[in-house]
Scaffold this active site. Sequence first.
Site, PDB file in Angstrom:
ATOM      1  CG  HIS A 127      -0.362   0.274   2.119  1.00 37.56           C
ATOM      2  ND1 HIS A 127      -0.237  -0.559   2.774  1.00 37.56           N
ATOM      3  CD2 HIS A 127       0.005   1.768   3.124  1.00 37.56           C
ATOM      4  CE1 HIS A 127       0.190  -0.047   4.875  1.00 37.56           C
ATOM      5  NE2 HIS A 127       0.327   1.115   4.142  1.00 37.56           N
ATOM      6  CG  ASP A 157      -0.279  -3.686   2.810  1.00 39.33           C
ATOM      7  OD1 ASP A 157       0.465  -3.227   1.976  1.00 39.33           O
ATOM      8  OD2 ASP A 157       0.079  -3.218   4.071  1.00 39.33           O
ATOM      9  CB  SER A 231       3.381   1.947   6.206  1.00 36.12           C
ATOM     10  OG  SER A 231       2.143   1.830   6.749  1.00 36.12           O
TER      11      SER A 231
END
Length: 477
Positions: A127, A157, A231
């Site tokens: 993402h 992911d 992230s």
Amino acid sequence: MRAKTSLIALTLAAAFGGFAATALRDALEAPAEAAPAATPVVPTVAALPAAVGTTPVPSLAPMLARVTPAVVSVHTKQRVRVGVGPFGNDPVFRRMFPQLTQERINESLGSGVIVDATRGLILTNHHVIEGADEVSVTLADERTFKAEFVGSDPDTDIAVMRIKASNLSALPLADSSQLKVGDFVVAVGNPFGIGQTVTSGIVSAVGRSGLRGLGYQNFIQTDASINPGNSGGALVNLNGELIGINTASFNPRGSMAGNIGLGFAIPTSIARGVMDQLVSTGEVRRGTLGLEAQDVDPRIAQGLGLTETRGAVVTRVFAGSAAAAAGLKPGDVIVAANGERIDDRNGLRNFEGLQAVGSRVTLDVLRDGKPLQLGAGLREQPRALAGAELDPRLEGATFAELPASLRQSGAGGVLVEGVARGSRAARNGLQQGDVVVAATSGDFDDLPGFRASFTRAPARLVFRVIRGGGRGEIEMQ
């Protein structure tokens, strides 16, 4: 004299604390001939000493000196066309009047981890780089390089990039399966784009799943602060080894509201396998048992004579599948796989989705209420299916499995991956992005079930479809 002394003592108590004031009062009230010589005041030092006796004070600094050069900031740019005027948000308007659109560049920030210094390989989240036209990577020493896309897997992911640079530092990958609740961990990343930041905490849980909107799940949960921008960053143990890729945080008010001690990381046991497949082939191939299952509810538990209301009860075994070869039968209840507890059908699907093609698994099964162990070798999960192979009325349509994130949200069915322009499926009204949840051909939950439902083609073929936020029926003629 006593009143004046008390006043001075009270004043000093307010300014310096009771101890200093009491000491001065006693000195003022003592006889002059007994007054001691003045004692110099030694200032208090708040800093921790470098050592206690001969033992150094514990510090994470030496470990972090090895870790932080391997953690990078990721900067992405995406070019999008946006319409102007009152109809600018209408996609049909933008297609009909491209001259009334303008280019806008969306930028975002994330983190990544160098895991192979020789080849310049970097792990991050899917993402973080999804849809990006340009990706650049800034190292801890402020050098910036353009990143080459290697591959990504939205269902876990995980994404892999490559940079061409010298003098890189990489993190070794630890065995995350050895993690225990209470182990100390450190997170490194670029939260909110403010620059490289280090936070620490413990492992709050392992094997965490059931988070809505995410894909295949087997997360490490930690209370180390994980915020937007973290992230793709590193979660390391106290040896400076990579144990996870930080991927998400939870806050009831939204992730931008900040950290509340609920952070999640993809364990290296998963990231390593996904990375190896992406580097070697550019895609991820997953194994499957080839069955359909449903949750064990109280009614099923009572009917099957189970003592617990948990597990995945097999409702259909596909011909030629790994499940058929293993001897699984409808009515069997799968309660564990490779020793991992299976509570429901989503738990079973999650387990399957994290296994590679050819993986051997041991299933703990209850058959007629009695325990049984079966071994199976997982076969390749079908990626897509041409509609013309199933029924002439579906000519031009391609069907695929639903993304794991939709399945975690409770959705079932198959995705219309594409529809050829002018094809029979297009004329029937089927569109790319439709989710087919039911059909007159028979019951199904996934792509193998969808294929099996066409064993006998129905005279009248009607699909129940979710499109956008609405539901409807489409008759295929």
